[in-house]
Enzyme design. Sequence first.
Site, mmCIF file in Angstrom:
data_model
loop_
_atom_site.group_PDB
_atom_site.id
_atom_site.type_symbol
_atom_site.label_atom_id
_atom_site.label_comp_id
_atom_site.label_asym_id
_atom_site.label_seq_id
_atom_site.Cartn_x
_atom_site.Cartn_y
_atom_site.Cartn_z
ATOM 1 C CE LYS A 23 -4.303 0.510 2.538
ATOM 2 N NZ LYS A 23 -4.823 0.533 3.902
HETATM 3 C C1 E4P Z 1 -8.081 0.903 4.388
HETATM 4 O O1 E4P Z 1 -7.460 0.597 3.407
HETATM 5 C C2 E4P Z 1 -8.048 2.263 4.966
HETATM 6 O O2 E4P Z 1 -6.778 2.537 5.480
HETATM 7 C C3 E4P Z 1 -9.123 2.403 6.021
HETATM 8 O O3 E4P Z 1 -10.324 1.894 5.477
HETATM 9 C C4 E4P Z 1 -9.285 3.829 6.521
HETATM 10 O O4 E4P Z 1 -10.449 3.912 7.303
HETATM 11 P P1 E4P Z 1 -10.744 5.149 8.283
HETATM 12 O O5 E4P Z 1 -10.956 6.378 7.458
HETATM 13 O O6 E4P Z 1 -11.987 4.748 9.023
HETATM 14 O O7 E4P Z 1 -9.538 5.271 9.178
#
Ligand code: E4P
Length: 219
Positions: free
Chosen positions: A83
């Site tokens: 990522k």
């Molecule tokens: C996943 O890939 C993301 O990092 C995550 O869904 C972020 O979620 P949040 O905005 O609730 O922290």
Amino acid sequence: MKIFLDTADRDLIKKWISTGIIDGVTTNPSLLSTQGDNPKQVLLDICKMVPGDVSIEVVEKEPESVYKQAKEIAAISKNVVVKIPFAHEYLPVIAKLVKENVKINVTLIFSVLQALLVSKLGVTYISPFVGRWDDIDIDGMKLVQDLMKMKKNYGFKSEILAASIRNVMHWHYATLIGTNVVTLPPKLLEQIMNHPLTTQGIEKFDNDWKSLGKENLLD
Ligand code: E4P
């Protein structure tokens, strides 16, 4: 629709993997920070437990260090997806990694044009953050809808992964839009598992069956 779990909690991953409905897991530094002080072990365990893709985010900042760390992350298991947050200076890094067959999930996507650029690079996943747009009173799901349209318009292969999903209606609309992947906090799965009408219906079937006074259905 692929369903990913948005957590680094191994107990919850184990619990939901056993249902057979989970296709992968997404982690991020915030989620990892809740799981103790051995992130490497946590990530290795998750990669072993999960049959599909596991997204692991880089924490380095300089493009060269991001590249190096992305290669290290990719080497820990066959099912790893690296990522990387969207940033101008990471585009060449992402392009190089894609050419080297590293699967990339570009995260923190907030616009159609950010998504367009990384689609052109051939990344595996693009993660628009729905809840974080909603947090500032802008419809985050509209972005997911627009990205699906963009993907169709140009025949891009990158999958749209709806992230920052905060409630059941986000998931509901992501499904109607035809989003390729959704990543869910485990508590959302828990929420939809018990429907009061299903529970009531089962009780009624049980009572009606008992009123018949038979031991076995097929006797
Ligand atoms: C996943 O890939 C993301 O990092 C995550 O869904 C972020 O979620 P949040 O905005 O609730 O922290």
